[in-house]
Design a protein around this motif. Structure first.
Motif, PDB file in Angstrom:
ATOM      1  N   HIS A  28       0.837  -1.199   0.000  1.00 29.80           N
ATOM      2  CA  HIS A  28       0.000   0.000   0.000  1.00 29.80           C
ATOM      3  C   HIS A  28       0.869   1.245   0.000  1.00 29.80           C
ATOM      4  O   HIS A  28       1.993   1.226   0.486  1.00 29.80           O
ATOM      5  CB  HIS A  28      -0.932  -0.014   1.219  1.00 29.80           C
ATOM      6  N   CYS A  29       0.320   2.334  -0.518  1.00 30.03           N
ATOM      7  CA  CYS A  29       1.023   3.613  -0.640  1.00 30.03           C
ATOM      8  C   CYS A  29       1.504   4.095   0.731  1.00 30.03           C
ATOM      9  O   CYS A  29       0.853   3.860   1.740  1.00 30.03           O
ATOM     10  CB  CYS A  29       0.078   4.636  -1.248  1.00 30.03           C
ATOM     11  N   CYS A  30       2.616   4.798   0.747  1.00 32.70           N
ATOM     12  CA  CYS A  30       3.154   5.278   2.036  1.00 32.70           C
ATOM     13  C   CYS A  30       2.566   6.622   2.433  1.00 32.70           C
ATOM     14  O   CYS A  30       2.811   7.109   3.523  1.00 32.70           O
ATOM     15  CB  CYS A  30       4.659   5.420   1.946  1.00 32.70           C
ATOM     16  N   PHE A  31       1.829   7.269   1.532  1.00 36.35           N
ATOM     17  CA  PHE A  31       1.435   8.644   1.830  1.00 36.35           C
ATOM     18  C   PHE A  31       0.106   8.736   2.576  1.00 36.35           C
ATOM     19  O   PHE A  31       0.079   8.494   3.756  1.00 36.35           O
ATOM     20  CB  PHE A  31       1.491   9.498   0.558  1.00 36.35           C
ATOM     21  N   CYS A  32      -0.997   9.092   1.947  1.00 29.21           N
ATOM     22  CA  CYS A  32      -2.145   9.503   2.766  1.00 29.21           C
ATOM     23  C   CYS A  32      -2.953   8.340   3.324  1.00 29.21           C
ATOM     24  O   CYS A  32      -2.715   7.176   3.021  1.00 29.21           O
ATOM     25  CB  CYS A  32      -3.030  10.476   1.984  1.00 29.21           C
ATOM     26  N   GLY A  33      -3.920   8.690   4.149  1.00 29.84           N
ATOM     27  CA  GLY A  33      -4.730   7.724   4.864  1.00 29.84           C
ATOM     28  C   GLY A  33      -5.648   6.865   4.010  1.00 29.84           C
ATOM     29  O   GLY A  33      -6.287   5.949   4.515  1.00 29.84           O
ATOM     30  N   MET A  34      -5.718   7.155   2.688  1.00 33.32           N
ATOM     31  CA  MET A  34      -6.495   6.282   1.804  1.00 33.32           C
ATOM     32  C   MET A  34      -5.876   4.890   1.744  1.00 33.32           C
ATOM     33  O   MET A  34      -6.556   3.895   1.593  1.00 33.32           O
ATOM     34  CB  MET A  34      -6.523   6.843   0.379  1.00 33.32           C
ATOM     35  N   GLN A  35      -4.535   4.876   1.783  1.00 32.43           N
ATOM     36  CA  GLN A  35      -3.798   3.609   1.715  1.00 32.43           C
ATOM     37  C   GLN A  35      -4.146   2.799   0.471  1.00 32.43           C
ATOM     38  O   GLN A  35      -4.520   1.619   0.531  1.00 32.43           O
ATOM     39  CB  GLN A  35      -4.028   2.782   2.987  1.00 32.43           C
ATOM     40  N   CYS A  36      -4.043   3.460  -0.692  1.00 28.79           N
ATOM     41  CA  CYS A  36      -4.316   2.796  -1.957  1.00 28.79           C
ATOM     42  C   CYS A  36      -3.409   1.573  -2.121  1.00 28.79           C
ATOM     43  O   CYS A  36      -2.249   1.585  -1.713  1.00 28.79           O
ATOM     44  CB  CYS A  36      -4.071   3.759  -3.114  1.00 28.79           C
ATOM     45  N   GLY A  37      -3.971   0.560  -2.756  1.00 28.74           N
ATOM     46  CA  GLY A  37      -3.199  -0.662  -2.993  1.00 28.74           C
ATOM     47  C   GLY A  37      -2.319  -0.511  -4.225  1.00 28.74           C
ATOM     48  O   GLY A  37      -2.737   0.077  -5.226  1.00 28.74           O
ATOM     49  N   ARG A  64      -6.440   2.761  -9.502  1.00 27.74           N
ATOM     50  CA  ARG A  64      -6.006   4.149  -9.720  1.00 27.74           C
ATOM     51  C   ARG A  64      -4.965   4.551  -8.664  1.00 27.74           C
ATOM     52  O   ARG A  64      -4.980   4.044  -7.544  1.00 27.74           O
ATOM     53  CB  ARG A  64      -7.181   5.106  -9.596  1.00 27.74           C
ATOM     54  N   LEU A  65      -4.132   5.522  -9.024  1.00 25.24           N
ATOM     55  CA  LEU A  65      -3.198   6.132  -8.065  1.00 25.24           C
ATOM     56  C   LEU A  65      -3.120   7.619  -8.363  1.00 25.24           C
ATOM     57  O   LEU A  65      -3.284   8.040  -9.497  1.00 25.24           O
ATOM     58  CB  LEU A  65      -1.791   5.530  -8.198  1.00 25.24           C
ATOM     59  N   CYS A  66      -2.817   8.419  -7.348  1.00 26.04           N
ATOM     60  CA  CYS A  66      -2.643   9.863  -7.575  1.00 26.04           C
ATOM     61  C   CYS A  66      -1.170  10.161  -7.880  1.00 26.04           C
ATOM     62  O   CYS A  66      -0.327   9.263  -7.805  1.00 26.04           O
ATOM     63  CB  CYS A  66      -3.156  10.646  -6.364  1.00 26.04           C
ATOM     64  N   PRO A  67      -0.824  11.409  -8.229  1.00 22.63           N
ATOM     65  CA  PRO A  67       0.563  11.693  -8.625  1.00 22.63           C
ATOM     66  C   PRO A  67       1.599  11.330  -7.559  1.00 22.63           C
ATOM     67  O   PRO A  67       2.702  10.896  -7.892  1.00 22.63           O
ATOM     68  CB  PRO A  67       0.560  13.214  -8.863  1.00 22.63           C
ATOM     69  N   LYS A  68       1.263  11.514  -6.301  1.00 22.84           N
ATOM     70  CA  LYS A  68       2.231  11.134  -5.258  1.00 22.84           C
ATOM     71  C   LYS A  68       2.361   9.621  -5.161  1.00 22.84           C
ATOM     72  O   LYS A  68       3.459   9.101  -4.977  1.00 22.84           O
ATOM     73  CB  LYS A  68       1.788  11.663  -3.888  1.00 22.84           C
ATOM     74  N   GLY A  69       1.247   8.938  -5.296  1.00 17.98           N
ATOM     75  CA  GLY A  69       1.274   7.478  -5.221  1.00 17.98           C
ATOM     76  C   GLY A  69       2.118   6.878  -6.333  1.00 17.98           C
ATOM     77  O   GLY A  69       2.888   5.936  -6.126  1.00 17.98           O
ATOM     78  N   VAL A  70       1.992   7.458  -7.523  1.00 18.88           N
ATOM     79  CA  VAL A  70       2.741   6.953  -8.675  1.00 18.88           C
ATOM     80  C   VAL A  70       4.246   7.137  -8.474  1.00 18.88           C
ATOM     81  O   VAL A  70       5.049   6.318  -8.898  1.00 18.88           O
ATOM     82  CB  VAL A  70       2.289   7.682  -9.969  1.00 18.88           C
ATOM     83  N   HIS A 199      -6.743  13.820  -0.673  1.00 18.88           N
ATOM     84  CA  HIS A 199      -7.212  12.430  -0.671  1.00 18.88           C
ATOM     85  C   HIS A 199      -7.812  12.157  -2.045  1.00 18.88           C
ATOM     86  O   HIS A 199      -9.006  11.847  -2.160  1.00 18.88           O
ATOM     87  CB  HIS A 199      -8.229  12.198   0.454  1.00 18.88           C
ATOM     88  N   PRO A 200      -6.993  12.317  -3.087  1.00 25.42           N
ATOM     89  CA  PRO A 200      -7.524  12.322  -4.454  1.00 25.42           C
ATOM     90  C   PRO A 200      -8.376  11.097  -4.769  1.00 25.42           C
ATOM     91  O   PRO A 200      -9.383  11.212  -5.463  1.00 25.42           O
ATOM     92  CB  PRO A 200      -6.259  12.334  -5.323  1.00 25.42           C
ATOM     93  N   LEU A 201      -7.992   9.958  -4.240  1.00 28.36           N
ATOM     94  CA  LEU A 201      -8.743   8.752  -4.588  1.00 28.36           C
ATOM     95  C   LEU A 201     -10.058   8.628  -3.811  1.00 28.36           C
ATOM     96  O   LEU A 201     -10.773   7.642  -3.950  1.00 28.36           O
ATOM     97  CB  LEU A 201      -7.860   7.516  -4.420  1.00 28.36           C
ATOM     98  N   SER A 202     -10.402   9.661  -3.042  1.00 26.60           N
ATOM     99  CA  SER A 202     -11.749   9.713  -2.471  1.00 26.60           C
ATOM    100  C   SER A 202     -12.724  10.324  -3.462  1.00 26.60           C
ATOM    101  O   SER A 202     -13.942  10.153  -3.326  1.00 26.60           O
ATOM    102  CB  SER A 202     -11.775  10.562  -1.186  1.00 26.60           C
TER     103      SER A 202
HETATM  104  S1  SF4 Z   1      -4.623   8.969  -2.713  1.00 26.01           S
HETATM  105 FE1  SF4 Z   1      -2.536   9.162  -3.521  1.00 26.01          FE
HETATM  106  S2  SF4 Z   1      -1.249   9.600  -1.725  1.00 26.01           S
HETATM  107 FE2  SF4 Z   1      -3.210   8.817  -0.968  1.00 26.01          FE
HETATM  108  S3  SF4 Z   1      -2.826   6.615  -0.707  1.00 26.01           S
HETATM  109 FE3  SF4 Z   1      -3.751   6.924  -2.748  1.00 26.01          FE
HETATM  110  S4  SF4 Z   1      -2.010   7.062  -4.143  1.00 26.01           S
HETATM  111 FE4  SF4 Z   1      -1.220   7.381  -2.052  1.00 26.01          FE
END
Ligand code: SF4
Ligand SMILES: Nc1nc2c(c(=O)[nH]1)N[C@H]1C(S)=C(S)[C@@H](COP(=O)(O)OP(=O)(O)OC[C@H]3O[C@@H](n4cnc5c(=O)[nH]c(N)nc54)[C@H](O)[C@@H]3O)O[C@H]1N2
Ligand SMILES: Nc1nc2c(c(=O)[nH]1)N[C@H]1C(S)=C(S)[C@@H](COP(=O)(O)OP(=O)(O)OC[C@H]3O[C@@H](n4cnc5c(=O)[nH]c(N)nc54)[C@H](O)[C@@H]3O)O[C@H]1N2
Ligand SMILES: [Mo]
Length: 720
Positions: A28-37, A64-70, A199-202
């Protein structure tokens, strides 16, 4: 020929592509609380990290992932990663061996604690770490070091939400509902959350609700990308959330849009609220907040008339000297209209850091023991002493909260271990904080990059990056997840948990820290949390894999966890009733004045993360947003004769900073906004107000008073 059907990609079920010579590690992503897979792509031959793929199988982000996640994986191979311990010699940080570093740390801890007492050595920790590490930090402080002084960066983040939720509904889980419930709301009221950037993926969940006809109300002084698409944008003056919520409550009560049956059966305190909000008429509230009467009435009707709805908020509401009042007042909106315990009805705060939820549950807060237990509760102390195998009297009491701890450095606290935070960028009055850190007799920092704070340390220990981590995180929904890493420790790097266990060993406390893996730590955490509010006892690594995460509470091995809270409408108080609490509007701690006539608010941009120590190093993110800037409304800019791109000096009673002006209608005319992801002379926290919320101890990052001056100075390069 028919139309091409839009596929629901989140439901797509296929094996991810694995390229020749590579393997995928599912995490899972290290950044926001969404914790995208996501799947991390690893070259098998040399175990280098070469890329990332979003995971379709994880329901939260469905491919999907946001720019930080990518870009997050890029940290793994950055050239400026710390690869060996550093020790300050003749004023300079020089490479050293682990033995040298650990010997020095242990002798300094013993020296300081011998001379000044156990509490003179403090720990300042962080919530971007796994549950296992957060748990370990709390345990290490109490029975490794024997100090009461441990707190963490979540104090700056979600502590007002914690207090607000606890006082209103008796439980502090970021969301009462799983994210999949959002789609079923008929109205969403989103306050103080820049959802699209933070929280882009919200956003797909919010679009999902709108596709079903839901109305969107956004409360934010800025016209964020989320506010742009709102049905009603309540563009309040910063620091007036209590008043706007009182206005909405006033209208809903006047127009009989409340759910009297729910109020009578499931809440207490309604009559006091009704009495208090009488004077918060739309016109009175309009004066306080700057929002038109019409918009207040429209929003109240939309919210009150909807059958199902959620209020959701974030730091824009919480980082205030009255943050806990605002949180509870937004919860009130759902309580008086009976929007609780159903699909599409409930309350949520957008968890900030990756493990902002788990990090506040298992004992690294100074007033807390694992499982959300209170450190002052004799029964809780007895139970945890049993789990740890110590006498109850060996567990210290509560110590200082994060910012208070920084202020005590060099005074009652002489030595500090800093883990997973960069407080010299992220704290208010950063110049003073630099002074406090320098006043320490001994300062050791664990990080994977040399942060601005680490630069001041006497010893820096090189941790591994998240891609090399193993363990669990708890996301915005209260869903516990399994993160997995590449099994490697480049150079002399070491895992945080191993460093802590080794330190305990060298301090003669090794018998309490006999862990061979994160799973060992988790298994102890499960027992330590058993019977607490955040009960993880029934969660195992095996179950986490099988179920795409498990929602706490999960008290037994048979239990599958609880995605939606309060379905039985019994809130977490002995009488089962939620507390409706009433609050007067007080406004921000610092008011504007003749000398400082403009409000400054601070926050985030999509491309950077917190103090920026992780994202400023990643070229793609840095290129998108190399430097901070100040957002100024055209009419305010005109007053000061400032044009787009010119340099502006922004000053508060505590300090000043020079920034490039970005003239935009996004902000209100009476305020400016500056993102806070940069350090040193580019840190906006030179200006922010250190006033703390009395209950949560969160600093008032969202409002202070400033003045603007146009200058001709050239703004310096950022500190990439
Ligand atoms: S929304 Fe972006 S920063 Fe947050 S967990 Fe998903 S990919 Fe990572
Ligand atoms: N891109 C990115 N995403 C992140 C992070 C990051 O650093 N960068 N950090 C993560 C973390 S730890 C956190 S805590 C979250 C933060 O997520 P958010 O809280 O959404 O982010 P902020 O930008 O701090 O503030 C949100 C909004 O509050 C508004 N605001 C300011 N003052 C007020 C006020 O008085 N009332 C109201 N109602 N609104 C106000 C601002 O205009 C802003 O749009 O994001 C997480 N996600
Ligand atoms: N003006 C203003 N200030 C704010 C805010 C605001 O809105 N406005 N928001 C506040 C909020 S919500 C937050 S959460 C704080 C956050 O502020 P900080 O705690 O300073 O945030 P980070 O930049 O995440 O710091 C984490 C540090 O630890 C390192 N790190 C990351 N993961 C690990 C790990 O697993 N192990 C170790 N050893 N190190 C690790 C990173 O490289 C980084 O240097 O900032 C607060 N400050
Ligand atoms: Mo945060």
């Amino acid at each position: 020929m028919g139309h091409i059907q839009n596929k629901d990609y989140s439901q797509r079920d296929f094996d991810p592509i694995v390229r020749d010579g590579e393997e995928l590690i599912s995490t899972h992503c290290c950044f926001c609380g969404m914790q995208c897979g996501m799947n991390i792509r690893v070259k098998i031959a040399d175990q280098t990290v070469v890329g990332v793929e979003p995971r379709y199988d994880f329901p939260m982000n469905g491919g999907r992932l946001c720019p930080k996640g990518v870009a997050a994986y890029r940290q793994a191979e950055l050239g400026d990663r710390l690869k060996t311990p550093l020790i300050r010699k003749n004023g300079k940080l020089e490479p050293a061996t682990w033995d040298e570093a650990m010997d020095l740390i242990v002798s300094k801890i013993q020296d300081i604690q011998g001379k000044y007492g156990k509490d003179a050595f403090g720990i300042y920790s962080g919530s971007s770490m796994t549950n296992e590490k957060c748990y370990l930090m709390g345990k290490f402080a109490r029975i490794g070091l024997g100090t009461k002084n441990i707190d963490y960066n979540g104090r700056y983040c979600m502590s007002s939400a914690s207090v607000g939720f606890n006082q209103s509904i008796g439980i502090d889980r970021g969301s009462t509902n799983p994210w999949s419930d959002i789609k079923f709301a008929d109205v969403l009221l989103i306050a103080g959350s820049n959802t699209a950037e933070c929280h882009p993926l919200s956003m797909p969940y919010i679009w999902g609700a709108r596709d079903r006809g839901a109305k969107l109300i956004v409360v934010d002084p800025r016209q964020t990308k989320t506010a742009l698409v709102a049905d009603v944008h309540l563009d309040i003056r910063p620091g007036t959330d209590v008043a706007i919520a009182n206005g909405l409550l006033h209208v809903m009560i006047e127009e009989n849009l409340v759910d009297q049956e729910f109020i009578d059966n499931h809440t207490t305190g309604y009559e006091e609220l009704k009495e208090l909000v009488k004077k918060y008429t739309p016109s009175h509230v309009s004066e306080i907040t700057g929002v038109s009467v019409d918009k207040i009435v429209t929003a109240a009707r939309i919210f009150g008339q909807a059958k199902n709805g959620m209020t959701m908020f974030a730091r824009g509401v919480e980082q205030h000297a009255t943050g806990t009042d605002s949180v509870s007042n937004y919860v009130n909106l759902c309580l008086v209209t009976g929007k609780m315990g159903r699909k599409g009805s409930g309350v949520a705060t957008f968890t900030g850091q990756g493990n902002g939820q788990g990090g506040r549950e298992h004992g690294q807060k100074t007033d807390q023991l694992p499982g959300f237990r209170k450190i002052t509760d004799p029964k809780a102390r007895e139970y945890i002493a049993g789990v740890w195998g110590v006498e109850e009297s060996e567990i210290p009491g509560p110590g200082l909260s994060a910012f208070e701890m920084l202020q005590a450095l060099g005074k009652e606290i002489k030595g500090l271990l800093l883990v997973c935070s960069n407080p010299i960028v992220s704290s208010p009055t950063v110049k003073d904080v630099g002074g406090y850190l320098k006043d320490l007799d001994f300062f050791v920092c664990m990080d994977m990059f040399l942060s601005e704070s680490a630069e001041l340390a006497d010893v820096v220990l090189p941790s591994t990056v998240w891609v090399e981590d193993n363990g669990t995180m708890t996301n915005v929904e209260g869903r516990v997840l399994r993160v997995k890493g590449v099994d490697r420790t480049p150079g002399e790097t070491k895992r945080d948990w191993k460093i802590i266990c080794e330190l305990a060993e060298r301090l003669g406390r090794g018998k309490y820290f006999q862990f061979n893996s994160p799973e060992d730590i988790f298994n102890e955490l499960r027992v330590a949390s058993k019977g607490g509010i955040a009960d993880y006892y029934g969660i195992t690594y095996e179950k986490l894999e099988k179920m795409q995460g498990v929602f706490w509470p999960c008290p037994t091995e048979e239990s599958e966890g609880m995605p939606r809270l309060f379905e039985d409408l019994r809130f977490n108080f002995p009488d089962g009733k939620a507390r409706i609490l009433a609050f007067e509007h007080k406004g921000p701690n610092e008011k504007t004045s003749k000398e400082y006539p403009v409000i400054l608010s601070t926050g985030r941009v999509v491309f950077h993360y917190l103090s920026g120590n992780q994202t400023r190093r990643i070229e793609t993110l840095r290129n998108f947003c190399p430097d901070p800037y100040v957002e100024i409304h055209p009419s305010l800019a005109k007053k000061y004769n400032i044009s787009n791109g010119e340099t502006v000096k922004v000053s508060s009673p505590r300090g000043s900073i020079e920034l490039v002006a970005k003239i935009t209608k996004i902000t209100r005319e009476d305020m400016v906004f500056v993102p806070y992801h940069w350090g040193k002379e580019l840190a906006i926290n030179h200006l922010t107000n250190p006033a703390l919320e009395p209950k949560s101890k969160i600093p008032e990052f969202k409002v202070c008073a400033v003045k603007l001056e146009k200058t001709s100075a050239v703004v310096g390069e950022n500190h990439g």
